[in-house]
Design a protein around this motif. Structure first.
Motif, mmCIF file in Angstrom:
data_model
loop_
_atom_site.group_PDB
_atom_site.id
_atom_site.type_symbol
_atom_site.label_atom_id
_atom_site.label_comp_id
_atom_site.label_asym_id
_atom_site.label_seq_id
_atom_site.Cartn_x
_atom_site.Cartn_y
_atom_site.Cartn_z
ATOM 1 N N HIS A 134 7.817 7.812 8.474
ATOM 2 C CA HIS A 134 8.158 8.056 7.090
ATOM 3 C C HIS A 134 9.643 8.576 7.353
ATOM 4 O O HIS A 134 9.943 9.144 8.394
ATOM 5 C CB HIS A 134 7.308 9.096 6.472
ATOM 6 C CG HIS A 134 6.255 8.340 5.827
ATOM 7 N ND1 HIS A 134 6.371 8.151 4.479
ATOM 8 C CD2 HIS A 134 5.077 7.644 6.317
ATOM 9 C CE1 HIS A 134 5.118 7.335 4.232
ATOM 10 N NE2 HIS A 134 4.359 7.080 5.304
ATOM 11 N N ARG B 183 0.839 -1.120 0.055
ATOM 12 C CA ARG B 183 0.093 0.057 0.078
ATOM 13 C C ARG B 183 0.894 1.160 0.067
ATOM 14 O O ARG B 183 0.983 1.883 -1.130
ATOM 15 C CB ARG B 183 -0.856 -0.107 0.959
ATOM 16 C CG ARG B 183 -2.239 0.673 1.032
ATOM 17 C CD ARG B 183 -1.907 2.194 1.418
ATOM 18 N NE ARG B 183 -1.667 2.405 2.956
ATOM 19 C CZ ARG B 183 -1.518 3.549 3.395
ATOM 20 N NH1 ARG B 183 -1.209 4.604 2.740
ATOM 21 N NH2 ARG B 183 -0.859 3.555 4.830
ATOM 22 N N ASP B 184 1.322 1.524 1.227
ATOM 23 C CA ASP B 184 2.388 2.578 1.302
ATOM 24 C C ASP B 184 3.576 2.587 0.415
ATOM 25 O O ASP B 184 4.135 3.605 -0.569
ATOM 26 C CB ASP B 184 2.718 3.041 2.810
ATOM 27 C CG ASP B 184 2.284 4.615 3.061
ATOM 28 O OD1 ASP B 184 1.674 5.188 2.427
ATOM 29 O OD2 ASP B 184 2.837 4.826 4.251
ATOM 30 N N HIS C 142 3.768 4.616 12.916
ATOM 31 C CA HIS C 142 4.017 4.621 11.470
ATOM 32 C C HIS C 142 4.744 5.733 11.007
ATOM 33 O O HIS C 142 4.185 7.122 11.190
ATOM 34 C CB HIS C 142 2.465 4.792 10.757
ATOM 35 C CG HIS C 142 2.488 4.880 9.229
ATOM 36 N ND1 HIS C 142 1.818 3.721 8.582
ATOM 37 C CD2 HIS C 142 2.874 5.712 8.290
ATOM 38 C CE1 HIS C 142 2.350 3.991 7.217
ATOM 39 N NE2 HIS C 142 2.730 5.373 7.046
ATOM 40 N N ASN D 88 9.482 4.750 3.736
ATOM 41 C CA ASN D 88 8.969 4.381 4.892
ATOM 42 C C ASN D 88 9.904 3.733 5.729
ATOM 43 O O ASN D 88 11.105 3.605 5.618
ATOM 44 C CB ASN D 88 7.759 3.439 4.791
ATOM 45 C CG ASN D 88 6.448 3.956 4.190
ATOM 46 O OD1 ASN D 88 6.622 4.526 3.138
ATOM 47 N ND2 ASN D 88 5.300 3.805 4.833
HETATM 48 ZN ZN LIG Z 1 2.502 6.349 5.274
#
Ligand SMILES: [Zn+2]
Length: 538
Positions: A216, A21-22, A214, A250
């Motif tokens: 980055h 996804r990311d 989460h 990420n």
């Molecule tokens: Zn993200």
């Protein structure tokens, strides 16, 4: 998921991978349905707890994926469909996106919502109250449909810096809706470690549900921030296995898993799985068709490669001297790189393969060390060219005889002609024990044509040549500043079906550099064959 199982799972440190996804937001990343299924298999093999697999509403490819993935039996991983909170002007049960999330048929869904007041009023153009209702309703609706909801608080850390009271309220709305875990997202990737620690600690102590992180990597801190969040109480770590994602990427889960397990003593994957980290990381890179950074911590090709002479000497005495953890603990390997600065002891080790009695201070050893340095200065590199290095050693210790004399080779290039695949012709004349052979070959490019012609000439004298196949051919321009006079280094990988070897050639002329590497490749094979036969008679 059963409430009890849910509580147990979320309260323990676990890994949530968002490669599909990311990660798919990274430049040059595009997955086919088959690629996605292969990534799911690889990640499940590693033992991650969650695999976020995209948004079923976003395109037909994702919908097809969700249908196919149901057929794969998973060992540890649960699939997660991803979407946003309901639209501001509709009820959750009428929201098309939420309906398609349910249609994905996953046990768990991840929902992202706004925490930052500025985003709510300026981007979403909703009132702060309405945003809280959107978070609460969406989660409550999905819960009532039997889903386990993972709530992603977008921009949480920026939100908290701007308006801590409101940011906390959004998390509480998610808890009120029934979220199983609330994930704090550093969406812009710019938060510093001390802030991650304090803000995560507050959420973890006040919410009454497990908290996730989460991060980055925009500030180069995604791994450090994730580890600190765990120390502050977070139990779910989101990221992508080899760190790809939008902008700077990420949080790199391969690094995080190794750090948690090997440095912090925190279990996050099933027993024995850390040792599969390197192979799974390479597998993901292969599926994504990107090359895994050689210097990637723990799993990169060079993560345990030693180059400086003194370091090599020390590591051969005791690896702990320059290694944080044993390479095999993450399934990687120790290697020594040949280089100008490589210590003599390294080269001596290699020479011992042919002459076990050679001494460190032997003049032959010094001669080989000097020769390696000269060649490296001229642009050679023996890392990844073991075949050529072995021939070099043999030539210096008298364990080599030439197999043929080259009289000449000639290349004639052709523009591609329609319907004809070969674009070059080569002619080769060689002599073996005074007997001459002239052969021609055609091929897809000059190097291929040369290979065909030389092979034909040699086969007459040495049938073993027949089994050689070239499996890879790499060209590197060495000094690109001086355009036409630039040197090229050609690396060739070959196999005879039993073993593989690689050879190198350097020249200002591409054909000549290729020729040198090609001849080394054939000679390496012939010399090994002779030795094998010789040993058979002993
Ligand atoms: Zn993200």
């Amino acid at each position: 998921m059963e409430k009890k199982a849910e509580r147990e799972l979320f309260s323990k440190v676990h890994i949530f991978d968002s490669t599909l996804r990311d990660g798919a937001q990274g430049e040059g990343i595009s997955f086919s349905v088959q690629d996605k299924l292969n990534i799911v298999r690889a990640l499940d093999g590693l033992g991650v707890s969650f695999i976020e697999a995209g948004n079923p509403a976003s395109n037909p490819k994702d919908l097809e994926f969700f249908e196919e993935v149901r057929k794969i039996p998973l060992e540890t991983a649960r699939l997660v469909a991803f979407g946003s909170t309901r639209r501001k002007d509709a009820e959750a049960k009428d929201d098309a996106n939420l309906k398609s999330l349910l249609a994905a048929g996953t046990e768990c869904v991840a929902i992202f919502g706004k925490s930052w007041d500025f985003h709510v009023t300026e981007i979403l153009r909703a009132s702060l109250e309405e945003n809280l209702a959107m978070i609460r309703d969406t989660i409550a609706f999905l819960e009532s449909e039997g889903r386990t909801v993972i709530y992603d608080a977008e921009h949480y850390f920026d939100a908290y810096r701007a308006n801590p009271a409101y940011a906390m309220e959004t998390l509480k709305a998610a808890v009120a809706g029934g979220a199983a875990v609330v994930v704090l997202c550093d969406t812009n990737g710019g938060t510093l470690p001390d802030e991650i620690s304090s803000m995560t600690a507050r959420a973890a102590s006040e919410l009454g549900v497990p908290v996730g992180i989460h991060c980055h990597n925009d500030a180069g801190l995604a791994v450090a921030n994730s580890l600190l969040a765990v120390k502050a109480g977070a139990t779910e770590i989101q990221g992508t296995l080899i760190g790809f994602g939008e902008r700077a990427g990420n949080a790199n889960l391969s690094t995080i898993i190794a750090d948690l397990e090997l440095k912090m003593g925190i279990t996050c994957v099933p027993e024995g799985k850390v040792a599969e980290l390197t192979s799974v990381a390479h597998r993901i890179a292969e599926i994504a068709n990107v090359s895994l950074e050689v210097g990637m911590p723990f799993v990169g090709h060079n993560a345990f490669a030693h180059k400086a002479g003194m370091h090599i000497d020390a590591v051969t005495k005791n690896p702990r001297a320059y290694e944080q953890v044993p390479p095999e603990s993450v399934g990687n390997e120790r290697s020594f790189l040949m280089s100008e600065v490589a210590g003599r002891s390294m080269i001596i080790e290699k020479i011992r393969k042919f002459d076990p009695n050679i001494q460190k201070d032997s003049p032959v050893a010094a001669q080989i060390v000097a020769r390696v340095k000269d060649l490296e200065h001229a642009g050679y590199q023996f890392e990844g060219a073991e075949g050529s290095f072995e021939l070099l050693v043999r030539k210096n210790i008298g364990k080599y005889k030439p197999f043929f004399d080259l009289q000449y080779y000639k290349i004639i290039g052709e523009q591609p002609i329609k319907g004809v695949t070969c674009t070059a012709f080569a002619q080769v004349k060689i002599g073996v024990d005074g007997e001459m052979a002239i052969t021609a070959g055609e091929g897809d490019g000059p190097v291929h044509a040369l290979d065909v012609a030389l092979r034909k000439a040699l086969e007459r004298f040495y049938p073993g040549v027949h089994s050689i196949r070239l499996t890879d051919f790499k060209v590197r321009v060495l000094d690109s500043k001086s355009a036409t006079a630039a040197k090229v280094r050609v690396l060739i990988e070959s196999t005879d079906g039993e073993k593989a070897w690689s050879t190198v050639g350097v020249s200002t002329d591409l054909i000549e550099a290729s020729w040198i590497a090609l001849v080394d490749s054939f000679e390496f094979k012939l010399i090994s064959d002779v030795e094998k036969r010789f040993k058979a008679y002993l």
